[in-house]
Design an enzyme around this catalytic site. Structure first.
Site, short mmCIF file in Angstrom:
data_model
loop_
_atom_site.label_atom_id
_atom_site.label_comp_id
_atom_site.label_asym_id
_atom_site.label_seq_id
_atom_site.Cartn_x
_atom_site.Cartn_y
_atom_site.Cartn_z
N THR A 1 0.81 -1.22 0.00
CA THR A 1 0.00 0.00 0.00
C THR A 1 0.85 1.28 0.00
OG1 THR A 1 -1.65 -1.29 1.23
CG2 THR A 1 -1.99 1.06 1.17
N THR B 1 -3.53 0.62 -3.20
CA THR B 1 -2.91 -0.65 -2.81
C THR B 1 -3.05 -1.73 -3.87
OG1 THR B 1 -2.84 -2.29 -1.01
CG2 THR B 1 -5.00 -1.53 -1.69
N GLU C 1 -6.20 -8.53 -3.45
CA GLU C 1 -7.06 -7.87 -2.44
C GLU C 1 -8.09 -8.81 -1.81
OE1 GLU C 1 -6.32 -4.78 -0.56
OE2 GLU C 1 -5.84 -4.48 -2.68
N ASP D 1 -8.16 -9.96 1.76
CA ASP D 1 -8.63 -9.12 2.87
C ASP D 1 -10.00 -9.57 3.38
OD1 ASP D 1 -6.37 -7.58 3.05
OD2 ASP D 1 -7.26 -5.75 2.27
N SER E 1 -11.36 -3.24 4.31
CA SER E 1 -10.02 -2.65 4.28
C SER E 1 -9.75 -1.96 5.61
CB SER E 1 -9.97 -1.61 3.15
OG SER E 1 -8.78 -0.87 3.19
N GLY F 1 0.19 0.05 5.69
CA GLY F 1 0.52 -0.70 6.91
C GLY F 1 -0.48 -1.77 7.29
N GLY F 2 -1.34 -2.23 6.35
CA GLY F 2 -2.33 -3.23 6.72
C GLY F 2 -3.21 -2.69 7.84
N1 GLY Z 1 -5.01 -4.32 1.78
C1 GLY Z 1 -4.82 -3.38 2.80
C2 GLY Z 1 -6.08 -2.75 3.23
O1 GLY Z 1 -6.95 -2.58 2.41
O2 GLY Z 1 -6.23 -2.40 4.36
#
Ligand code: GLY
Length: 596
Positions: free
Chosen positions: A418, A436, A455, A458, A482, A503-504
Site C-alpha cells: 500500500t 494498494t 485484495e 482481505d 479494508s 501498513g495493513g
Molecule cells: N489491503 C490493505 C487494506 O486494504 O487495508
C-alpha cells in the site's frame, strides 16, 4: 422501531495460527533512497526530511511515497492542475517506480474536500470479488482456511481492479488539465528508464521465490534469473504501451473485452495462473463501478475527522479510537507519559473489537456506521478505561443499530503493502488517497507491465464461526473490508490536515497516533509522522524497534500489557493547512513532500 444489535458470539482474538502468519510476514523492509538527481527541489525536500523539518509552501503541496511520483504531481500542480489532475500523475508514476505497493492492477479509496462547495466526499474504488466467487474461496475441501500465501500467490486472490476507473472518474469530476498529459510523466519514465530504488530492490530480493513463479513477473523483476539491483536503470515498455492506450481510449481499456483489450489479458492471466487459477471473468470487469459514498466523520476535540467508510474500516476505527480518547486529557499527559499510551492502546483495542465484529461492505451486510461513531456510545466505551491498568479483555460493544444481527468475529490478516498520497492544490481542494495492491507485489501475477492485486485475501478466510456468519466473508461482487484510512481533518468546516498511511491493519493506529501528535501534542506534520509507533490491535502492544517506545515496555508491562518490539514500517504522508501549507513524509520510507 430501533433495535440494539444482538450479538452473542464470544470475542475470539486473532487465532494463534493467523497471528503467527502475520508476524512471519513482516512489513515491507525500510530502505533508503537516492533521489537527489531528480531535481534541486527534490534534493531540498530530502534535506528537510533528513533534518526532521516539514516542507513549507503557500499555494500547493503534494506528499507521497516516491520522489519521482511527487515530482510528477508537483509539475502538474505548478502547471495549474488540480489535486485530481496531480493524483493521476502521481498514481501512474507510483505504479511504475513502486510497483510492489499500488498500481493499475489494484484499488484505492479517495477522500476529497471540494473547495467550491465546502463538501467532503469519498470515492470507493475497492476491488470487487468475482461473481463466481463463493464464501469457500479461501478454504480447502474440508472447509479449513488455506495458508495465507497459498491463497495470495496466483489468480484466486485477484479482485476486479478499481484504480484505472478511479483515475478516470476523479479526473472527470474535478480535473482541469488534458487527460493524456497527466499520463505522460509515467510514459516518459517507463520508456526512458528510472533507477531501481533501494527499497524496491530489497523487496524483490526478499520475495524472489514467489516472483519467479510466473514468467512475465520473473522476466521483469528477475532479469536473467537474478533480482533487480538498486541503481539499475529499468524500463517498462509494456507499462508505457498500457498508458498510451489509457491516454487515447480511457479507463475502459481495462474493463472491455476483445482482441487487444487489457481487460481480456487480465482475465486470461487470472484464469490461467499456473497452480492457483482464479475465477475472475470479463463480466466482472464490465460490471465494475467506482462508488461515491458519504464520508464518515467523528468528532475529536474541536475537529471533525473525516474518512473512508465501509468497505473500509479506516474511518470507523480511527474515529472510534479518537472518540474514546476525547474523554481524556492527552494534551496534559503528553507523549512521554505511559498513561497516554495505556489509553491510546486500549482505545485502539476497543475499536478493533468492534471492527472485527461489525465492519464489512455495506452493500452486502448492514453495518451500524452512525452508532459506532456516536459520541454517547464512545463515551460509554471510554468509561471502560477509567482505571489505571490495561483492560484484561476486550469485547465488541453494542452501538445503536436499526438491525438485529448475529455476527461472529473476523480474522482477515490484511498484510501491509500500500501507499498514501496527500495533495492540496492552489484552488483549495484537498485529496487524501490510499492505494494498494494488498500484499507486496500483490498476487505476483503481471500483465501489460503492471501487477495484479491479491485484495480478496482481505476477506475473512472463514465464512462462519460456530455456525454464526462472519460479516466480512467472501460473497460474489462484494468488496473486502479494508483498513485504509485516507483522512481529512476539518475545523469549523475548513480542512486543516490531510493524512494517511500504508501498513495493513496497523494503518489505523498509525493514523490515529499521528493525528493525536498533531492536535494534542502540537507537533508539526514532520514530527507527527516521525513519532515512534506503539500499536495495539489485538492485545499485544507492539513497540517500534530502535525508538524510545522500546524503553516504555517495562511500564506498559507493569500495567498488564504484553509488549513486543518490532519494525513498524508505516508510510505516513501528511499536509497541514493553516497560515501556510506544511508537508511531512514518513522517515521510514522513500517519500517526500514538495510545495510552492
Ligand atoms: N489491503 C490493505 C487494506 O486494504 O487495508
Amino acid at each position: 422501531m430501533r433495535f440494539i444489535s444482538c450479538v452473542v458470539a464470544a470475542l475470539l482474538a486473532l487465532p494463534a495460527t493467523a497471528q503467527d502468519a502475520a508476524d512471519a510476514v513482516a512489513p515491507e523492509a525500510a530502505t533508503q533512497g537516492q533521489f537527489e538527481a531528480i531535481s534541486p527541489e527534490v534534493g531540498k525536500a530530502l534535506s528537510a526530511k533528513a533534518a526532521g523539518r516539514p516542507v513549507a509552501a503557500q499555494e500547493w503541496m503534494v506528499a507521497a511515497a516516491n520522489p519521482h511520483a511527487v515530482q510528477a504531481g508537483a509539475d502538474v500542480l505548478r502547471a495549474g492542475g488540480t489535486a485530481a489532475d496531480a493524483l493521476v500523475a502521481v498514481q501512474t508514476v507510483l505504479g511504475l517506480v513502486e510497483p510492489q505497493s499500488s498500481g493499475l492492477g489494484g484499488g484505492a479509496f479517495l477522500v476529497w474536500y471540494d473547495a467550491a462547495s465546502g463538501n467532503v466526499t469519498t470515492l470507493d474504488a475497492r476491488e470487487a470479488a468475482p461473481l463466481a466467487a463463493t464464501p469457500r474461496l479461501f478454504q480447502d475441501e474440508d472447509g479449513a482456511p488455506l495458508k495465507f500465501f497459498d491463497a495470495v500467490v496466483g489468480g484466486r486472490s485477484v479482485g476486479v481492479p478499481g484504480t484505472p476507473a478511479l483515475l478516470e472518474t476523479l479526473h472527470e469530476k474535478w480535473g482541469r488539465l488534458e487527460w493524456p498529459s497527466l499520463l505522460q510523466p509515467a510514459i516518459t519514465l517507463a520508456e526512458g528508464g528510472f533507477a531501481v530504488s533501494p527499497r524496491l530492490a530489497g523487496l524483490v530480493e526478499r520475495d524472489a521465490d514467489r516472483l519467479s513463479r510466473f514468467a512475465e513477473t520473473a522476466a521483469y523483476f528477475l532479469p536473467e534469473g537474478a533480482p533487480l539491483q538498486a541503481g539499475t536503470t529499468l524500463t517498462n515498455p509494456a507499462y508505457a504501451a498500457t498508458l498510451r492506450k489509457m491516454a487515447s481510449d480511457g479507463a475502459r481499456v481495462f474493463y472491455a473485452r476483445g482482441e487487444g483489450a487489457i481487460g481480456s489479458d487480465i482475465v486470461a492471466t487470472v484464469q490461467n495462473a499456473p497452480g492457483n487459477p482464479g475465477v475472475l471473468s470479463e463480466w466482472d470487469l464490465a460490471l465494475y463501478q467506482v462508488i461515491e459514498r458519504p464520508a464518515v466523520c467523528a468528532s475529536y476535540r474541536d475537529h471533525d475527522v473525516c474518512g473512508m467508510g465501509p468497505p473500509s474500516s479506516g474511518a470507523l476505527a480511527v474515529g472510534q479510537t479518537l472518540g474514546i480518547l476525547n474523554q481524556f486529557d492527552l494534551a496534559t499527559l503528553g507523549p512521554d507519559d505511559p498513561q497516554s499510551w495505556r489509553l491510546i492502546g486500549d482505545a485502539s483495542r476497543l475499536a478493533f473489537a468492534d471492527r472485527g465484529r461489525y465492519v464489512a461492505d455495506t452493500d452486502f451486510v448492514p453495518v451500524p456506521v452512525q452508532g459506532m461513531v456516536d459520541p454517547a456510545y464512545l463515551a460509554g466505551r471510554a468509561a471502560l478505561l477509567f482505571g489505571d491498568g490495561a483492560l484484561e479483555s476486550v469485547s465488541p460493544g453494542a452501538p445503536e443499530f436499526e438491525h438485529a444481527l448475529l455476527w461472529a468475529d473476523d480474522e482477515a490478516l490484511e498484510l501491509p503493502s500500500t501507499s498514501h498520497i496527500s495533495i492540496v492544490d492552489s484552488f483549495g481542494n484537498v485529496a487524501s488517497m490510499t492505494t494498494t495492491i494488498e500484499n507486496a507485489f500483490g498476487s505476483r501475477l503481471m500483465t501489460n507491465g503492471f501487477l495484479l492485486n491479491n485484495e480478496l485475501t482481505d476477506f475473512s478466510f472463514r465464512s462462519h464461526r460456530d455456525g454464526v456468519p462472519i460479516a466480512n466473508r467472501v460473497e460474489p461482487g462484494k468488496r473486502p473490508r479494508s483498513s485504509m484510512a485516507p483522512t481529512i481533518v476539518l475545523r469549523d468546516g475548513r480542512p486543516v490536515l490531510a493524512i494517511g498511511s500504508p501498513g495493513g491493519s496497523r494503518i489505523i493506529p498509525y493514523v490515529a497516533s499521528a493525528i493525536i501528535a498533531h492536535i494534542d501534542w502540537g507537533m508539526n506534520v514532520q514530527q507527527a509522522v516521525a513519532l515512534p509507533h506503539a500499536v495495539n490491535r489485538f492485545g499485544t502492544y507492539d513497540l517500534e524497534e530502535g525508538t524510545k517506545m522500546e524503553a516504555m515496555a517495562p511500564e506498559l508491562e507493569a500495567m498488564g500489557f504484553t509488549t513486543g518490539v518490532r519494525d513498524l514500517n508505516s508510510g505516513l504522508h501528511a499536509i497541514s493547512i493553516g497560515a501556510n501549507l506544511q508537508g511531512g513524509a514518513d522517515p521510514r520510507r522513500e517519500g517526500i513532500a514538495l510545495g510552492q
